[in-house]
Design a protein around this motif. Sequence first.
Motif, mmCIF file in Angstrom:
data_model
loop_
_atom_site.group_PDB
_atom_site.id
_atom_site.type_symbol
_atom_site.label_atom_id
_atom_site.label_comp_id
_atom_site.label_asym_id
_atom_site.label_seq_id
_atom_site.Cartn_x
_atom_site.Cartn_y
_atom_site.Cartn_z
ATOM 1 N N SER A 1 1.036 -0.967 0.303
ATOM 2 C CA SER A 1 -0.101 -0.393 -0.276
ATOM 3 C C SER A 1 0.713 1.338 0.091
ATOM 4 N N LEU B 1 1.482 4.593 -3.018
ATOM 5 C CA LEU B 1 0.902 5.839 -2.270
ATOM 6 C C LEU B 1 2.357 6.270 -3.305
ATOM 7 N N GLU C 1 -6.899 12.085 0.884
ATOM 8 C CA GLU C 1 -8.375 11.460 0.848
ATOM 9 C C GLU C 1 -9.726 11.060 0.443
ATOM 10 N N ARG D 1 -7.867 7.334 -0.257
ATOM 11 C CA ARG D 1 -7.737 6.936 1.947
ATOM 12 C C ARG D 1 -9.398 6.404 2.341
ATOM 13 N N ASP D 2 -10.573 6.440 1.095
ATOM 14 C CA ASP D 2 -11.854 6.702 1.811
ATOM 15 C C ASP D 2 -12.114 5.677 0.599
ATOM 16 N N ARG E 1 -10.402 1.826 1.559
ATOM 17 C CA ARG E 1 -11.481 1.801 2.952
ATOM 18 C C ARG E 1 -12.518 0.920 2.887
ATOM 19 N N LEU F 1 -4.060 0.252 5.179
ATOM 20 C CA LEU F 1 -4.788 1.460 4.916
ATOM 21 C C LEU F 1 -3.742 2.490 6.083
ATOM 22 N N PHE G 1 -2.119 5.878 4.466
ATOM 23 C CA PHE G 1 -2.973 6.550 3.261
ATOM 24 C C PHE G 1 -3.067 7.358 4.275
ATOM 25 N N GLU G 2 -3.295 6.397 5.505
ATOM 26 C CA GLU G 2 -3.904 7.081 6.866
ATOM 27 C C GLU G 2 -3.320 8.326 7.213
#
Length: 149
Positions: free
Chosen positions: A68, A72, A85, A88-89, A92, A126, A129-130
């Motif tokens: 991941s 990125l 964002e 990321r969303d 998820r 994740l 990205f977070e």
Amino acid sequence: MIDDLYSAKLLKLAANIPHIGRLADPQGVSEKVALLCGSKVVVHVDVKDDVVTDFAQDVQACALGQASAAVLGAHVLGASLAEIELARDQFRAMLKDGAPAPTGRFSDLSMLAPVKDYPARHASTLLAFEATAEAVRRAMERTSRAGAA
């Protein structure tokens, strides 16, 4: 089934993470830890005009978290906070709800779709990205305060 998760392509990505390290004087920093497994990602960013201009990441995670982070790192330069964002969303939602893979510059995350069947792996997958979204937000706040001074 586990072979679908750890494909040769995924393992190759995990072994070749772009932008490893830390920046000397970053505008934004974030550290995220997956409590279940202990994976950790530290992200440093610089931004200009609300887009990422420099990026570094220190990734201590499983192969899924590393893959991941590789996706990125390969596409983050030039990305806006909104793009990060959204990715990321979407990522998820792909993992938790089986939604479609992220689109745009982070569409390579589609290779991580099999992770949805392993909820214990979601958090580490994740992390990058977070952390990046938070670091960019912090950098934007810092630069806006500096501009106002």
